[in-house]
Structures are given as C-alpha cells and as structure tokens.
Design a protein around this motif. Structure first.
Motif, PDB file in Angstrom:
ATOM      1  N   GLU A  52       2.202  12.459   3.498  1.00  0.00           N
ATOM      2  CA  GLU A  52       0.626  12.094   4.539  1.00  0.00           C
ATOM      3  C   GLU A  52      -0.183  10.359   3.789  1.00  0.00           C
ATOM      4  O   GLU A  52      -0.391  10.238   5.024  1.00  0.00           O
ATOM      5  CB  GLU A  52      -0.091  13.794   3.853  1.00  0.00           C
ATOM      6  CG  GLU A  52      -0.027  14.649   3.997  1.00  0.00           C
ATOM      7  CD  GLU A  52       1.057  14.964   2.758  1.00  0.00           C
ATOM      8  OE1 GLU A  52       1.473  14.061   2.373  1.00  0.00           O
ATOM      9  OE2 GLU A  52       1.972  16.943   3.170  1.00  0.00           O
ATOM     10  N   GLU A  53      -0.049  10.236   3.097  1.00  0.00           N
ATOM     11  CA  GLU A  53      -0.889   9.035   2.714  1.00  0.00           C
ATOM     12  C   GLU A  53      -0.058   7.674   2.883  1.00  0.00           C
ATOM     13  O   GLU A  53      -0.547   7.439   3.667  1.00  0.00           O
ATOM     14  CB  GLU A  53      -1.114   8.878   1.443  1.00  0.00           C
ATOM     15  CG  GLU A  53      -1.818  10.059   0.181  1.00  0.00           C
ATOM     16  CD  GLU A  53      -1.728   9.739  -1.297  1.00  0.00           C
ATOM     17  OE1 GLU A  53      -2.094   8.868  -1.992  1.00  0.00           O
ATOM     18  OE2 GLU A  53      -0.554   9.712  -1.953  1.00  0.00           O
ATOM     19  N   LEU A  58       0.527  -0.574  -0.211  1.00  0.00           N
ATOM     20  CA  LEU A  58      -0.144  -0.218   0.295  1.00  0.00           C
ATOM     21  C   LEU A  58       1.054   1.366  -0.333  1.00  0.00           C
ATOM     22  O   LEU A  58       0.212   2.105  -0.685  1.00  0.00           O
ATOM     23  CB  LEU A  58      -0.953   0.064   1.438  1.00  0.00           C
ATOM     24  CG  LEU A  58      -1.751  -1.287   1.371  1.00  0.00           C
ATOM     25  CD1 LEU A  58      -2.868  -0.863   2.495  1.00  0.00           C
ATOM     26  CD2 LEU A  58      -2.742  -0.843  -0.032  1.00  0.00           C
ATOM     27  N   VAL A  64      -2.385   3.073  10.260  1.00  0.00           N
ATOM     28  CA  VAL A  64      -3.271   1.747  10.518  1.00  0.00           C
ATOM     29  C   VAL A  64      -2.792   0.425  10.679  1.00  0.00           C
ATOM     30  O   VAL A  64      -2.899  -0.349  11.690  1.00  0.00           O
ATOM     31  CB  VAL A  64      -4.282   1.767   8.743  1.00  0.00           C
ATOM     32  CG1 VAL A  64      -5.600   1.024   9.028  1.00  0.00           C
ATOM     33  CG2 VAL A  64      -5.419   2.523   8.539  1.00  0.00           C
ATOM     34  N   ILE A  65      -1.625   0.092  10.016  1.00  0.00           N
ATOM     35  CA  ILE A  65      -1.171  -0.650  10.022  1.00  0.00           C
ATOM     36  C   ILE A  65       0.752  -0.353  11.018  1.00  0.00           C
ATOM     37  O   ILE A  65       1.526   0.058  10.465  1.00  0.00           O
ATOM     38  CB  ILE A  65      -0.564  -1.428   8.787  1.00  0.00           C
ATOM     39  CG1 ILE A  65      -2.030  -1.285   7.899  1.00  0.00           C
ATOM     40  CG2 ILE A  65       0.348  -2.190   8.767  1.00  0.00           C
ATOM     41  CD1 ILE A  65      -1.568  -2.199   6.219  1.00  0.00           C
ATOM     42  N   LEU A 103      -0.718   7.713   7.022  1.00  0.00           N
ATOM     43  CA  LEU A 103      -1.910   7.748   7.135  1.00  0.00           C
ATOM     44  C   LEU A 103      -1.778   6.131   7.250  1.00  0.00           C
ATOM     45  O   LEU A 103      -2.491   5.483   8.099  1.00  0.00           O
ATOM     46  CB  LEU A 103      -3.480   8.113   5.670  1.00  0.00           C
ATOM     47  CG  LEU A 103      -3.723   9.529   6.212  1.00  0.00           C
ATOM     48  CD1 LEU A 103      -4.784   9.841   4.991  1.00  0.00           C
ATOM     49  CD2 LEU A 103      -4.389   9.494   7.659  1.00  0.00           C
ATOM     50  N   ILE A 104      -1.500   5.196   6.095  1.00  0.00           N
ATOM     51  CA  ILE A 104      -1.355   4.231   6.556  1.00  0.00           C
ATOM     52  C   ILE A 104      -0.071   3.246   7.686  1.00  0.00           C
ATOM     53  O   ILE A 104      -0.781   2.638   8.063  1.00  0.00           O
ATOM     54  CB  ILE A 104      -0.417   3.186   4.833  1.00  0.00           C
ATOM     55  CG1 ILE A 104      -1.340   4.014   3.808  1.00  0.00           C
ATOM     56  CG2 ILE A 104      -0.338   1.987   5.454  1.00  0.00           C
ATOM     57  CD1 ILE A 104      -0.803   4.106   2.643  1.00  0.00           C
TER      58      ILE A 104
END
Lengths: 217, 185
Positions: free
Chosen positions: B161-162, B153, B169-170, B165-166
């Motif tokens: 920034e993306e 991902l 979560v992980i 975010l990942i």
C-alpha cells in the motif's frame, strides 16, 4: 544558491517529497482509525452495553466529529474563556441572573457534544469502579490515534511553511519562523522537543499547551 | 541579490534542525504505536477472562492464550506485535476451538502493526529525502533523478500500500512485480 533560494531541482524534490509525506499521513491516519475501530469492536464483548455505546459515540466525536474539527485544546480554551467571562462579571458585581456569556455557535456545539459524551463516560466509570481498568486501554488507543494525527499534521505544516518561506530567503525571519513552528505543537513533550531542537531553549513556563486529559478518572 | 554567508548557514541549520525535529517526532509516534500494541495485550487479557467466565473456552486453551500473551508482553521493543501475531496464529493452528476467538485479535494486531511499521518507514523516508537534498544542494552539477529517488523511497517502504502511494506521486517507478523480481536477486 547565491540568492539563497534553493535551486529548482531541490524545490522540485521538496515538492515531490511533501506529496509523498501527505499521502503517507493520510494512509497512516486511516489505518490507525481502523485499528481503533477494531479495538472498539473487540472490547464490546466485555464492556457493558451502556459503556459500549458511549465509547462508540466518543470515538466518532473524538476522531471525526465536532471535537476533531474544533480541536481538544480549542474546546478546553473555549471552556476556560467561559469561566473567565463569568469570573470577570462576578468581580464587577453583576448578579448571577444577569451574567451574559458570549460564545460562538460552532464552538458551543463542539463543546456541548464532546463534553456531553465525555461526562456520560465519566458517569459510567463512577458508577462501576471495575470498568475503569477495562476502559483505559480503549481510551488510550483513541488518544494515540489523535496524537498521531496531530504530530503528522504539525510536521507537514512545518515543512510546508519552511519551503514556502524559502522562496524569498532574504525576507525570512528565522526566529519568528521557528517560534511559529514551535507554537504549532500541541503536547508538552512535542513542544519541549521543538524548543530544544529548533530554538536551543526550553518552552516558557506559561507555554500555552497542556497534555490532554481525557477523563478525570 | 546575494544572500550573506551567515544567513545561508542559518537557513541550512534550520533545515537540519527541522529534519531532526521531524525524525524525533516520528520516533515518538513509533514508540507510542508500540505502546498501543501493548494495550491490546490488556484487552486480550479481559477477553480471555470473559471467555473463561462464560465457559466458551477450555481451561487448557485459556492457559495457552495466557502463555502467548505473557511471552509477547516481555518481547523486545518493536517486536511485541510480531511475536504476539506469530504466537496466536500457532495457537489457533494447534487449538481449533480458539480459532474464532483469536482471528479478530490477530486482525486488530495486524492493523496496529501496520501503523508502527509506517511510522518507522516515514523516519527512513525523511532520512532519504535529507540525503538527496544535501546531494543536490551541494553540487551545481548534480541533477535530480526522480525515478532513482522514488526507488529509494520504495526501498524504505515495507508494505505494498505504501509503495503504491509513492508510485502515484512519482510516475515511472518499477511496478510491484518488477520490485519483487529485483529483491529476489
């Protein structure tokens, strides 16, 4: 998956991916809102101050305020309901002064605030024909921001529903589920896409969806 | 209780269809975002005319902005913002008088470009999820490696920034500096 349930490892993967999708949705919605805000600021140098303030008010209501909470379609439906109520009473011979309109307070608030600003902008456009072409790119951008938010919401909701239902696949009614997903959609193109891909059909002609027309320009 | 083969197949078909629907919807958003970028070209046109009207910009500078705008208008799909940002930045470097006029436009375009990129990246992430899902569902022995999936991902993302975010979560994913080092080699 003899019992039809996805194995635990797949459920874990789905759960993680939905969290990533939700985080991406929040981020993209924020950035799109910032882009609209910046476009409004840039445009303020060539738009008259009356239109500028109306645009700012409209953007606030359209994206974060009453309209966004109520949803454009529900505001439109609410207005349609009012017309229907009036028409039915006129048909029954009720005199104009005795016509009663039933409307939920929250819905009325959303309708009045959003349509009020919308009317204000329409009036500005009517007074100054030249401003129409100046407002179109700004309003188109706001409309894009709203469509984006809605499309992302629908994808997230569709997957959440599907993954939730997969916990009991035996009880899944696939026709009902795909119809439910298709009916989440709120624009003509999106609904056509949902029917074509998920149901191998076309939306019924009386499909309860309409592309949003912001202004009667 | 075992699920019938036909129902299993129907459920798999629904999942495939939903993937296709999600991808198509995200592609629509990416195209709409590109159109929104083109609307900024129209705004730039109005701004330039206004600047010329109040004589806050020389004719030479107005013509230069127009040339960049026209070139971007004919840019191939997905490249309008990139071309416009590059053209305007070069223009600001060549004509210092337009710097303050151009900087806010470049900033606006960069925001819009980020939206377009994110939509494209979500399409890639959905595809990566689909592949991993199929791999896990298709083999009883295949195991879930969340860090490997998260790394995939990360590779779909084009912005820090993306990626952050990942990472939220992980847990356990390589940091930004580690990712940069891997990309370097």
């Amino acid at each position: 998956m003899a019992d039809g349930k996805p194995p635990q490892k797949v459920r874990e993967l789905d759960d993680v991916f939905l969290q990533v999708l939700a985080a991406m949705k929040a981020e993209v919605t924020t950035v799109a809102g910032q882009a609209s805000q910046m476009i409004l600021q840039r445009a303020s140098t060539y738009v008259a101050s009356s239109a500028r303030q109306a645009l700012v008010n409209f953007h606030q209501l359209y994206t974060t305020g009453a309209e966004a909470q109520a949803g454009t379609l529900s505001v439109n439906r609410n207005v349609d309901d009012i017309f229907d109520q009036v028409a039915a009473q006129v048909e029954d011979g009720v005199e104009e002064s005795n016509i009663v309109i039933m409307e939920e307070e929250a819905a009325a608030r959303a309708r009045l605030s959003f349509s009020g600003v919308q009317k204000e902008l329409e009036a500005i456009i009517r007074m100054d024909a030249g401003i129409r072409e100046k407002l179109v790119p700004i309003l188109s951008n706001m409309q894009f921001e709203d469509s984006l938010r809605q499309r992302l919401d629908h994808i997230e909701q569709a997957w959440s529903l599907t993954i939730d239902q997969l916990q009991n696949p035996e009880a899944m009614d696939l026709e009902v589920m795909t119809l439910e997903i298709a009916q989440m959609t709120t624009s003509v193109a999106e609904r056509a896409s949902a029917y074509r891909i998920l149901m191998r059909s076309e939306p019924p002609p009386d499909s309860d969806v309409a592309d949003m027309v912001l202004f009667d320009l | 209780m075992a699920l019938s083969a036909s129902k299993s197949m129907a459920i798999q078909q629904l999942l495939d269809d939903l993937m296709e629907f999600s991808t198509e919807s995200m592609r629509w958003c990416a195209e709409a975002s590109e159109n929104a970028t083109r609307q900024i070209l129209t705004i730039l046109d109005f701004l330039t005319k206004e600047a010329a009207r109040v004589s806050s910009m020389s004719k030479e500078a107005v013509d230069a902005v127009d040339a960049v705008r026209m070139a971007a208008a004919f840019a191939v799909e997905g490249k309008a913002a990139t071309n416009l940002i590059a053209g305007l930045k070069k223009l600001a470097a060549d004509h210092s008088e337009v710097q303050s006029f151009i900087d806010p436009i470049v900033q606006t375009l960069q925001f819009q470009d980020r939206v377009t990129q994110m939509m494209d990246n979500i399409v890639r992430m959905i595809a990566a999820w689909s592949i991993e899902r199929e791999r896990l569902a298709g083999s009883a022995t295949a195991s879930l490696d969340l860090v490997a999936f998260g790394t995939t991902l990360l590779e779909c993302a084009t912005m820090v920034e993306e990626r952050n975010l990942i990472r939220k979560v992980i847990p356990g994913l390589p940091s930004e500096s580690d990712t940069a080092a891997v990309n370097l080699f």
